[in-house]
Design an enzyme around this catalytic site. Structure first.
Site, mmCIF file in Angstrom:
data_model
loop_
_atom_site.group_PDB
_atom_site.id
_atom_site.type_symbol
_atom_site.label_atom_id
_atom_site.label_comp_id
_atom_site.label_asym_id
_atom_site.label_seq_id
_atom_site.Cartn_x
_atom_site.Cartn_y
_atom_site.Cartn_z
ATOM 1 N N ARG A 1 24.280 46.237 36.211
ATOM 2 C CA ARG A 1 23.260 46.440 35.175
ATOM 3 C C ARG A 1 22.272 47.526 35.579
ATOM 4 O O ARG A 1 22.188 48.564 34.935
ATOM 5 C CB ARG A 1 22.533 45.126 34.890
ATOM 6 C CG ARG A 1 21.566 45.188 33.709
ATOM 7 C CD ARG A 1 21.064 43.794 33.371
ATOM 8 N NE ARG A 1 20.207 43.785 32.209
ATOM 9 C CZ ARG A 1 18.879 43.978 32.261
ATOM 10 N NH1 ARG A 1 18.289 44.175 33.419
ATOM 11 N NH2 ARG A 1 18.158 43.965 31.153
ATOM 12 N N ASP B 1 23.188 50.768 33.648
ATOM 13 C CA ASP B 1 23.824 50.669 32.320
ATOM 14 C C ASP B 1 23.044 51.413 31.241
ATOM 15 O O ASP B 1 23.362 51.291 30.062
ATOM 16 C CB ASP B 1 24.044 49.195 31.938
ATOM 17 C CG ASP B 1 22.758 48.482 31.560
ATOM 18 O OD1 ASP B 1 21.654 49.065 31.690
ATOM 19 O OD2 ASP B 1 22.833 47.312 31.121
ATOM 20 N N GLU C 1 29.518 32.736 29.225
ATOM 21 C CA GLU C 1 29.982 33.395 30.445
ATOM 22 C C GLU C 1 31.413 32.999 30.799
ATOM 23 O O GLU C 1 32.219 33.829 31.231
ATOM 24 C CB GLU C 1 29.043 33.064 31.612
ATOM 25 C CG GLU C 1 27.688 33.743 31.475
ATOM 26 C CD GLU C 1 26.768 33.437 32.642
ATOM 27 O OE1 GLU C 1 26.084 34.357 33.102
ATOM 28 O OE2 GLU C 1 26.729 32.276 33.088
ATOM 29 N N ASP D 1 28.031 30.517 35.171
ATOM 30 C CA ASP D 1 27.684 29.101 35.124
ATOM 31 C C ASP D 1 27.279 28.593 33.740
ATOM 32 O O ASP D 1 26.962 27.402 33.596
ATOM 33 C CB ASP D 1 26.549 28.815 36.120
ATOM 34 C CG ASP D 1 25.324 29.702 35.861
ATOM 35 O OD1 ASP D 1 25.322 30.431 34.838
ATOM 36 O OD2 ASP D 1 24.389 29.673 36.674
ATOM 37 N N ALA E 1 25.566 37.044 33.859
ATOM 38 C CA ALA E 1 24.322 37.352 34.582
ATOM 39 C C ALA E 1 24.179 36.316 35.688
ATOM 40 O O ALA E 1 24.224 35.108 35.436
ATOM 41 C CB ALA E 1 23.111 37.301 33.649
ATOM 42 N N HIS F 1 17.165 52.414 32.886
ATOM 43 C CA HIS F 1 18.196 51.866 33.783
ATOM 44 C C HIS F 1 19.099 52.955 34.363
ATOM 45 O O HIS F 1 20.321 52.889 34.262
ATOM 46 C CB HIS F 1 19.073 50.829 33.055
ATOM 47 C CG HIS F 1 18.362 49.552 32.742
ATOM 48 N ND1 HIS F 1 19.019 48.424 32.317
ATOM 49 C CD2 HIS F 1 17.047 49.231 32.784
ATOM 50 C CE1 HIS F 1 18.142 47.459 32.106
ATOM 51 N NE2 HIS F 1 16.931 47.933 32.370
ATOM 52 N N TYR G 1 25.319 33.853 38.323
ATOM 53 C CA TYR G 1 26.561 33.107 38.527
ATOM 54 C C TYR G 1 27.252 32.889 37.177
ATOM 55 O O TYR G 1 26.614 32.893 36.129
ATOM 56 C CB TYR G 1 26.262 31.751 39.188
ATOM 57 C CG TYR G 1 25.427 31.904 40.439
ATOM 58 C CD1 TYR G 1 26.012 32.271 41.650
ATOM 59 C CD2 TYR G 1 24.034 31.718 40.404
ATOM 60 C CE1 TYR G 1 25.247 32.440 42.791
ATOM 61 C CE2 TYR G 1 23.268 31.887 41.547
ATOM 62 C CZ TYR G 1 23.867 32.255 42.733
ATOM 63 O OH TYR G 1 23.112 32.439 43.853
HETATM 64 CA CA LIG Z 1 24.834 32.894 34.691
#
Ligand SMILES: [Ca+2]
Ligand SMILES: [Ca+2]
Ligand SMILES: [Ca+2]
Length: 442
Positions: A237, A172, A318, A282, A278, A153, A280
């Protein structure tokens, strides 16, 4: 509310879960092959495709008409040992070959900063001078060095901005997963003023930088936590795609974990959420499991799993995190619900790499202006995301093109909008280490 309107509202509000095939037909032509992991393509003022080879450590100029290759430079001190390091981003000064004393070409690369036996790998931005007579690059100048470069990464996409600044993505480093699962992620950590004074760049992991052409910190960079540094945005990320549209908007693609690869609009001082969010914010599938903080079982005694973590690993929803600077993605590839079965259906990802914007309005490909084209490594597909007129939102479904058993690493639209060039990894099955051109069929 009438059912149809309700359905429409539901569709507009819901993240796109899947992509649909684009209807346009294209002719395929292999422009060049035998490239050692072509990584970034730029359209040169000489009508050539300028290409970095990640493992080949070369900057090659390719004639798009006949595929003739000309090596402008081999950078022998590039250190390349892993899957994401080597010679990476490439940016051309807009005055290249304009007789204005700025025949400059910029690269991002990994190299060894330890002069002795030990190897200390770091990411650097270097500038070379192009000689149009000999068609070679020389006279390296290091603009910025000692940037993070681990085993994974690394990112390293480089853009020359319309504001005469360089933009660079830094990943990251692949921490908190796979072999590096006991190393914590630093994408949310910001440098102190002492760090900036000492040119200590460890906190640049998981960031997008904005850099003056001499490597210094721009005076108008955002202040984050009271400190101005090279950092333009954070909470990233692995942003392997970066492009600036003619209207100035900057877009980035970013690898998600097992779901939620992202297309982002990059703005100064914004927080893109990783690793707390990660895609949205949500709470649908992703939770932030910080393996390094496992108690009482130390992390090293655990076996890593990318879907579920054992109870000793602290986990956070989240919505337990928030930031006034959080920027959700414009689009994800793909957001799935709790009913998604990773063990049977596989990861809901495309592994996005290079991106380009399609803005040509001459009608070369009707309806494409303005769109972002996003390469996918693991599904051999390029994804087209249509943008609204303002360029700050995605509209309509994600469309799929150019399906092949190839790993698409970068995409470049020709200036006339009539050709889409794709660069492929060396381990692609149909066109390994190639540049393939696609032109629309009537
Ligand atoms: Ca999400
Ligand atoms: Ca050394
Ligand atoms: Ca994000």
């Amino acid at each position: 509310m009438p059912t149809l309107l309700l359905l429409l509202f539901t569709w507009l509000a819901a993240p796109v879960q899947d992509a649909v095939p684009g209807s346009e037909q294209f002719a395929t032509r292999v422009v060049a092959s035998g490239l050692e992991n072509p990584w970034q393509m730029r359209w040169g003022p000489d009508g050539r495709l300028w290409v970095t080879e990640r493992t080949g450590k070369r900057i090659v100029r390719v004639n798009p008409a006949d595929g003739t290759k000309s090596v402008a430079l081999t950078i022998t001190d590039v250190v390349q040992r892993h899957g994401q390091d080597g010679l990476l981003g490439l940016a051309l000064h807009p005055d290249l070959l304009k007789n204005r004393g700025a025949d400059f070409v910029y690269v991002a690369l990994t190299h060894d900063v330890d002069p002795g036996e030990a190897e200390v790998r770091r990411l650097a931005i270097r500038r070379y001078v192009y000689d149009g007579r000999t068609e070679t690059l020389s006279n390296p100048t290091t603009l910025l060095d000692n940037l993070p470069a681990g085993n994974d990464h690394i990112s390293g996409r480089l853009v020359f901005g319309r504001d005469q600044k360089l933009y660079l993505t830094i990943g990251d480093q692949g921490y908190n997963q796979l072999a590096l699962y006991c190393s914590p992620i630093h994408a949310q950590e910001l440098p102190t003023s002492a760090d900036v004074q000492a040119k200590s760049f460890q906190k640049y992991e998981g960031k997008i930088l904005r850099v003056n052409l001499d490597g210094s910190v721009p005076a108008d960079n955002p202040t984050l936590g009271g400190v101005r540094s090279h950092i333009y945005s954070y909470g990233h990320r692995n942003a392997q795609g970066l492009i600036q549209a003619p209207d100035g908007h900057i877009y980035a693609s970013e690898h998600g974990p097992s779901m939620d690869d992202e297309l982002n609009l990059i703005q100064p001082g914004k927080n893109y959420g990783w690793p707390f969010v990660a895609g949205y914010r949500d709470d649908r599938v992703y939770v932030y499991a910080n393996w390094s903080l496992s108690v009482p079982e130390p992390c090293a005694t655990l076996k890593f799993n990318d879907i579920t973590a054992p109870p000793s690993v602290p986990q956070q929803k989240e919505t337990a995190w928030s930031s006034p600077d959080f920027m959700p993605p414009l689009r994800t590839f793909f957001t799935v619900g709790p009913d998604y079965r990773f063990s049977e259906q596989g990861n809901a990802t495309i592994a996005p790499s290079g991106i380009d914007v399609y803005t040509t309005t001459t009608g070369a490909i009707p309806g494409w202006a303005k769109s972002v084209l996003v390469t996918g490594l693991i599904r051999g597909t390029v994804y087209r995301v249509k943008l609204n007129e303002a360029g700050d939102a995605a509209v309509g479904p994600t469309l799929e093109y150019f399906k092949a058993r190839d790993r698409y690493r970068d995409v470049l639209v020709s200036p006339d909008g009539r050709t889409i060039y794709l660069a492929t990894d060396a381990n692609s099955q149909e066109h390994p280490g190639a540049i393939v051109a696609f032109t629309p069929q009537p």
